[in-house]
Design an enzyme around this catalytic site. Structure first.
Site, PDB file in Angstrom:
ATOM      1  N   LYS A  43       2.208  -3.912   6.778  1.00  8.15           N
ATOM      2  CA  LYS A  43       2.589  -3.351   5.681  1.00  8.15           C
ATOM      3  C   LYS A  43       3.623  -3.539   5.273  1.00  8.15           C
ATOM      4  O   LYS A  43       4.936  -4.762   4.149  1.00  8.15           O
ATOM      5  CB  LYS A  43       1.858  -2.638   4.684  1.00  8.15           C
ATOM      6  CG  LYS A  43      -0.098  -2.911   4.534  1.00  8.15           C
ATOM      7  CD  LYS A  43      -0.484  -3.625   3.772  1.00  8.15           C
ATOM      8  CE  LYS A  43      -1.914  -4.207   3.912  1.00  8.15           C
ATOM      9  NZ  LYS A  43      -1.914  -5.616   2.791  1.00  8.15           N
ATOM     10  N   TYR A  81      -1.694  -0.653  11.095  1.00  4.81           N
ATOM     11  CA  TYR A  81      -2.197  -0.275   9.600  1.00  4.81           C
ATOM     12  C   TYR A  81      -1.566  -0.563   8.239  1.00  4.81           C
ATOM     13  O   TYR A  81      -0.692  -1.772   7.809  1.00  4.81           O
ATOM     14  CB  TYR A  81      -2.609  -0.828   8.877  1.00  4.81           C
ATOM     15  CG  TYR A  81      -3.504  -0.668   7.659  1.00  4.81           C
ATOM     16  CD1 TYR A  81      -4.157  -2.364   6.619  1.00  4.81           C
ATOM     17  CD2 TYR A  81      -3.532  -0.266   7.036  1.00  4.81           C
ATOM     18  CE1 TYR A  81      -4.427  -2.087   6.080  1.00  4.81           C
ATOM     19  CE2 TYR A  81      -3.651  -0.029   5.445  1.00  4.81           C
ATOM     20  CZ  TYR A  81      -3.205  -1.448   4.864  1.00  4.81           C
ATOM     21  OH  TYR A  81      -3.781  -1.231   3.502  1.00  4.81           O
ATOM     22  N   SER A  83       0.567  -1.154  -0.415  1.00  2.00           N
ATOM     23  CA  SER A  83      -0.202  -0.006  -0.318  1.00  2.00           C
ATOM     24  C   SER A  83       1.203   0.906   0.540  1.00  2.00           C
ATOM     25  O   SER A  83       1.975   1.016   0.514  1.00  2.00           O
ATOM     26  CB  SER A  83      -0.305   0.141   0.902  1.00  2.00           C
ATOM     27  OG  SER A  83      -1.386   1.273   1.488  1.00  2.00           O
TER      28      SER A  83
HETATM   29  P1  NAD Z   1     -11.214  -6.465   1.020  1.00  2.00           P
HETATM   30  O1  NAD Z   1     -11.715  -6.015   2.678  1.00  2.00           O
HETATM   31  O2  NAD Z   1     -11.958  -6.165   0.280  1.00  2.00           O
HETATM   32  O3  NAD Z   1     -10.519  -7.700   0.905  1.00  2.00           O
HETATM   33  C1  NAD Z   1      -9.921  -8.019   2.192  1.00  2.00           C
HETATM   34  C2  NAD Z   1     -10.343  -9.830   1.816  1.00  2.00           C
HETATM   35  O4  NAD Z   1      -9.855 -10.564   2.794  1.00  2.00           O
HETATM   36  C3  NAD Z   1     -11.717  -9.922   2.554  1.00  2.00           C
HETATM   37  O5  NAD Z   1     -12.178 -10.639   1.277  1.00  2.00           O
HETATM   38  C4  NAD Z   1     -11.645 -10.588   3.209  1.00  2.00           C
HETATM   39  O6  NAD Z   1     -12.843 -11.288   3.849  1.00  2.00           O
HETATM   40  C5  NAD Z   1     -10.289 -11.639   3.243  1.00  2.00           C
HETATM   41  N1  NAD Z   1     -10.198 -11.527   4.652  1.00  2.00           N
HETATM   42  C6  NAD Z   1      -9.597 -10.998   5.594  1.00  2.00           C
HETATM   43  N2  NAD Z   1      -9.237 -11.655   7.123  1.00  2.00           N
HETATM   44  C7  NAD Z   1      -8.075 -12.944   6.332  1.00  2.00           C
HETATM   45  C8  NAD Z   1      -8.271 -14.331   6.642  1.00  2.00           C
HETATM   46  N3  NAD Z   1      -7.480 -14.198   7.690  1.00  2.00           N
HETATM   47  N4  NAD Z   1      -8.263 -15.015   5.717  1.00  2.00           N
HETATM   48  C9  NAD Z   1      -8.476 -15.270   4.839  1.00  2.00           C
HETATM   49  N5  NAD Z   1      -9.211 -14.176   4.020  1.00  2.00           N
HETATM   50  C10 NAD Z   1      -9.257 -12.958   5.160  1.00  2.00           C
HETATM   51  O7  NAD Z   1     -10.457  -4.928   1.044  1.00  2.00           O
HETATM   52  P2  NAD Z   1      -9.448  -4.439  -0.135  1.00  2.00           P
HETATM   53  O8  NAD Z   1      -9.857  -3.097  -0.307  1.00  2.00           O
HETATM   54  O9  NAD Z   1      -9.712  -5.129  -1.739  1.00  2.00           O
HETATM   55  O10 NAD Z   1      -8.320  -4.858  -0.481  1.00  2.00           O
HETATM   56  C11 NAD Z   1      -7.102  -6.053  -0.617  1.00  2.00           C
HETATM   57  C12 NAD Z   1      -5.733  -5.498   0.093  1.00  2.00           C
HETATM   58  O11 NAD Z   1      -4.976  -4.843  -0.812  1.00  2.00           O
HETATM   59  C13 NAD Z   1      -5.534  -6.289   1.295  1.00  2.00           C
HETATM   60  O12 NAD Z   1      -4.314  -6.664   1.639  1.00  2.00           O
HETATM   61  C14 NAD Z   1      -5.613  -4.272   1.240  1.00  2.00           C
HETATM   62  O13 NAD Z   1      -4.955  -4.551   2.874  1.00  2.00           O
HETATM   63  C15 NAD Z   1      -4.496  -3.645   0.214  1.00  2.00           C
HETATM   64  N6  NAD Z   1      -4.740  -2.530   0.036  1.00  2.00           N
HETATM   65  C16 NAD Z   1      -5.587  -2.050  -0.265  1.00  2.00           C
HETATM   66  C17 NAD Z   1      -6.054  -1.019  -0.105  1.00  2.00           C
HETATM   67  C18 NAD Z   1      -7.837   0.453  -0.639  1.00  2.00           C
HETATM   68  O14 NAD Z   1      -8.360   1.528  -0.612  1.00  2.00           O
HETATM   69  N7  NAD Z   1      -8.476  -1.178  -0.607  1.00  2.00           N
HETATM   70  C19 NAD Z   1      -5.191   0.294  -0.649  1.00  2.00           C
HETATM   71  C20 NAD Z   1      -3.743  -0.435  -0.941  1.00  2.00           C
HETATM   72  C21 NAD Z   1      -3.952  -1.776  -0.153  1.00  2.00           C
HETATM   73  C1  WQD Z   2      -9.118  10.167   0.911  1.00  2.19           C
HETATM   74  C2  WQD Z   2      -9.231  11.019   1.306  1.00  2.19           C
HETATM   75  C3  WQD Z   2      -9.842  11.614   3.288  1.00  2.19           C
HETATM   76  C4  WQD Z   2     -13.187   9.847   3.882  1.00  2.19           C
HETATM   77  C5  WQD Z   2      -6.653   4.490   2.821  1.00  2.19           C
HETATM   78  C6  WQD Z   2      -5.564   4.552   3.945  1.00  2.19           C
HETATM   79  C7  WQD Z   2      -4.596   3.621   2.858  1.00  2.19           C
HETATM   80  C8  WQD Z   2      -5.409   3.016   1.544  1.00  2.19           C
HETATM   81  C9  WQD Z   2      -6.169   3.963   1.321  1.00  2.19           C
HETATM   82  C10 WQD Z   2      -4.853   0.674   2.316  1.00  2.19           C
HETATM   83  C11 WQD Z   2      -8.660  12.108   2.107  1.00  2.19           C
HETATM   84  C12 WQD Z   2     -10.918  12.501   2.397  1.00  2.19           C
HETATM   85  C13 WQD Z   2     -12.407  10.323   3.304  1.00  2.19           C
HETATM   86  C14 WQD Z   2     -14.094  11.062   4.515  1.00  2.19           C
HETATM   87  C15 WQD Z   2     -13.013  12.887   4.153  1.00  2.19           C
HETATM   88  N1  WQD Z   2      -6.223   1.676   2.062  1.00  2.19           N
HETATM   89  N2  WQD Z   2     -12.031  11.785   3.282  1.00  2.19           N
HETATM   90  N3  WQD Z   2     -14.150  12.547   4.047  1.00  2.19           N
HETATM   91  O1  WQD Z   2      -6.666   7.448   3.927  1.00  2.19           O
HETATM   92  O2  WQD Z   2      -5.894   8.303   1.461  1.00  2.19           O
HETATM   93  O3  WQD Z   2      -6.505   6.008   2.335  1.00  2.19           O
HETATM   94  O4  WQD Z   2      -7.423   4.248   2.251  1.00  2.19           O
HETATM   95  O5  WQD Z   2      -3.983  -0.002   1.819  1.00  2.19           O
HETATM   96  O6  WQD Z   2      -3.092   3.415   3.321  1.00  2.19           O
HETATM   97  O7  WQD Z   2      -5.629   4.942   5.286  1.00  2.19           O
HETATM   98  O8  WQD Z   2      -8.382   6.892   1.141  1.00  2.19           O
HETATM   99  O9  WQD Z   2     -10.392   6.935   1.244  1.00  2.19           O
HETATM  100  O10 WQD Z   2     -10.359   7.588   3.604  1.00  2.19           O
HETATM  101  O11 WQD Z   2      -9.236   9.087   1.806  1.00  2.19           O
HETATM  102  O12 WQD Z   2     -12.392  14.000   3.528  1.00  2.19           O
HETATM  103  O13 WQD Z   2     -15.316  11.045   5.235  1.00  2.19           O
HETATM  104  O14 WQD Z   2     -10.238  11.714   0.998  1.00  2.19           O
HETATM  105  O15 WQD Z   2      -9.689  12.585   4.139  1.00  2.19           O
HETATM  106  O16 WQD Z   2      -7.893  13.056   2.304  1.00  2.19           O
HETATM  107  P1  WQD Z   2      -6.896   7.663   1.940  1.00  2.19           P
HETATM  108  P2  WQD Z   2      -9.358   7.478   1.894  1.00  2.19           P
END
Ligand code: NAD
Ligand code: WQD
Length: 366
Positions: free
Chosen positions: A160, A156, A128
């Site tokens: 990562k 979190y 991430s």
């Molecule tokens: P998500 O929660 O939709 O997907 C994660 C999946 O993992 C879910 O289906 C959940 O049920 C499953 N899971 C959780 N714990 C588990 C366990 N112990 N065993 C098996 N399955 C389990 O989230 P997402 O947004 O699709 O994110 C996917 C990956 O990408 C995650 O690793 C997250 O940290 C990473 N990521 C997400 C974002 C984002 O903003 N969505 C950004 C950067 C990185």
């Molecule tokens: C985006 C922007 C908020 C909600 C998060 C995790 C990051 C990654 C992606 C997993 C920011 C603003 C948000 C609201 C707002 N996930 N905001 N009102 O914080 O960039 O990243 O998700 O790895 O680790 O931290 O994403 O969608 O929460 O926010 O003003 O109700 O929107 O302040 O500027 P963020 P976000």
């Protein structure tokens, strides 16, 4: 022709399900394992409705190494892993950090151990942009390149960055040991994909983000305002040093992100590079107000919002420098913010209850 077989952990989740779809469309076989902690098995049906192919599905917890072993034993053709399964709520990670380390770090270690036992040696990992923390603390690090120093600001993010280290140490050791022993273990490869802000849905309107519980991210919250489930958006701060005072992020369509996983996996298979980190982002920064405007436009009217204090832990600017992925993976985002907003709105209108309802009739008839 099947080109390979991929175990997708967390493949029922948002990004994992889109990646499973992209893999099936590229003629990979897909086995999903997911505990359904934050997802629904219905997504397997939706994947099949879209591409006509069905991934295998196992409900299991990745911290259960014996259960993972059984999947690899049942599917000896699996030769790659894409690892999404994780807990991902930043705020919650500060309340129950041990659980985050147990699932995210412990689960990744179980997975790597199980892969080693079954001689599966390519892993693509969901890292991430959050691993960079506040890159504005350095001069010249916005947009953020991969060599920007790591410095996550919450548990979190630290899970990562820890998993990145575990994968790197483990794969380097496997490759070195194999070289010393003259065996073939130097085929271990890992991709650390640091994604920025994923958003959007499938243009068909039948696959999208379906978070269980209260959403945390900006776009799902805006969608809830638009559909009437939430009165207004709270904008976290308008006193940042940006063009309109709101914070800047690099929003990337989930279809582009899913393709990024496919090309990264193909790169590992073709180049045997060891461990590589790539940013997956567009290189384009958008403010919160840009997003409110873009989403209001597809909805057809202004969406109510109220500016409140900054959210603790938020940073001014997280915009990717995606040059490395552009050049090495020949990957670039193709879809626009407008595409992401239009697709998200179609998904939201079609499925106000997410996967807790039948897909629209035209899909059932197909
Ligand atoms: P998500 O929660 O939709 O997907 C994660 C999946 O993992 C879910 O289906 C959940 O049920 C499953 N899971 C959780 N714990 C588990 C366990 N112990 N065993 C098996 N399955 C389990 O989230 P997402 O947004 O699709 O994110 C996917 C990956 O990408 C995650 O690793 C997250 O940290 C990473 N990521 C997400 C974002 C984002 O903003 N969505 C950004 C950067 C990185
Ligand atoms: C985006 C922007 C908020 C909600 C998060 C995790 C990051 C990654 C992606 C997993 C920011 C603003 C948000 C609201 C707002 N996930 N905001 N009102 O914080 O960039 O990243 O998700 O790895 O680790 O931290 O994403 O969608 O929460 O926010 O003003 O109700 O929107 O302040 O500027 P963020 P976000």
């Amino acid at each position: 022709m099947v080109v390979g077989s991929v175990l997708v952990t967390g493949g029922a989740g948002y990004i994992g399900s889109f990646t499973a779809l992209a893999l099936l469309e590229a003629d990979y076989k897909v086995v999903i394992v997911d505990s359904l902690y934050n997802s629904s098995e219905e997504v397997v049906n939706r994947i099949e409705l879209i591409c006509g192919k069905r991934p295998d599905f196992y409900k299991l917890d990745i911290t259960d190494e014996a259960a993972l072993d059984k999947v690899f034993t049942d599917h000896p053709d699996i030769d790659n892993v894409i690892h999404f399964a994780a807990l991902k709520a930043v705020g919650e990670s500060g309340e129950i950090p041990l659980e985050y380390y147990r699932v995210n770090v412990g689960g990744s270690i179980s997975l790597l151990r199980s892969m080693k036992k079954h001689n599966v040696t390519n892993v693509v990992f969901s890292s991430s942009a959050t691993v960079y923390g506040d890159a504005t603390r350095f001069p010249n690090m916005i947009p953020i390149p991969e060599h920007c120093p790591i410095g996550p600001t919450n548990p979190y993010g630290r899970t990562k960055s820890t998993i990145e280290l575990v994968i790197t140490d483990f794969i380097e050791a496997e490759r070195n040991n194999a070289k010393k022993a003259g065996t073939s273990g130097d085929k271990w490869n890992g991709a650390l994909l640091r994604y920025f802000n994923p958003c959007g849905a499938h243009p068909s309107g039948i696959m999208g983000e379906n978070p269980l519980g209260v959403p945390y991210n900006l776009l799902p919250l805006l969608a809830q305002v638009a559909i009437g489930k939430r009165e207004k958006l709270l904008v976290f701060g308008d006193d940042y040093k940006s063009k309109d005072g709101t914070a800047i992020r690099d929003y990337i369509h989930v279809l582009d992100l899913a393709k990024g996983h496919l090309v990264a996996l193909n790169y590992l298979r073709e180049h045997n590079p060891g461990v590589k980190a790539w940013n997956l982002g567009s290189g384009r920064g958008s403010t919160v107000f840009d997003m409110v405007k873009a989403f209001s436009k597809v909805v057809g009217h202004d969406l109510p919002y109220q500016v409140v204090d900054r959210r603790a832990g938020d940073v001014l600017d997280l915009t990717a420098n995606p040059t490395l992925a552009n050049q090495e993976l020949k990957w670039k985002t193709k879809l626009t913010l407008e595409d992401a907003c239009a697709d998200l709105w179609k998904w939201t209108e079609n499925n106000p209850e997410g996967y807790n309802q039948q897909p629209p009739k035209e899909f059932l008839a197909a």
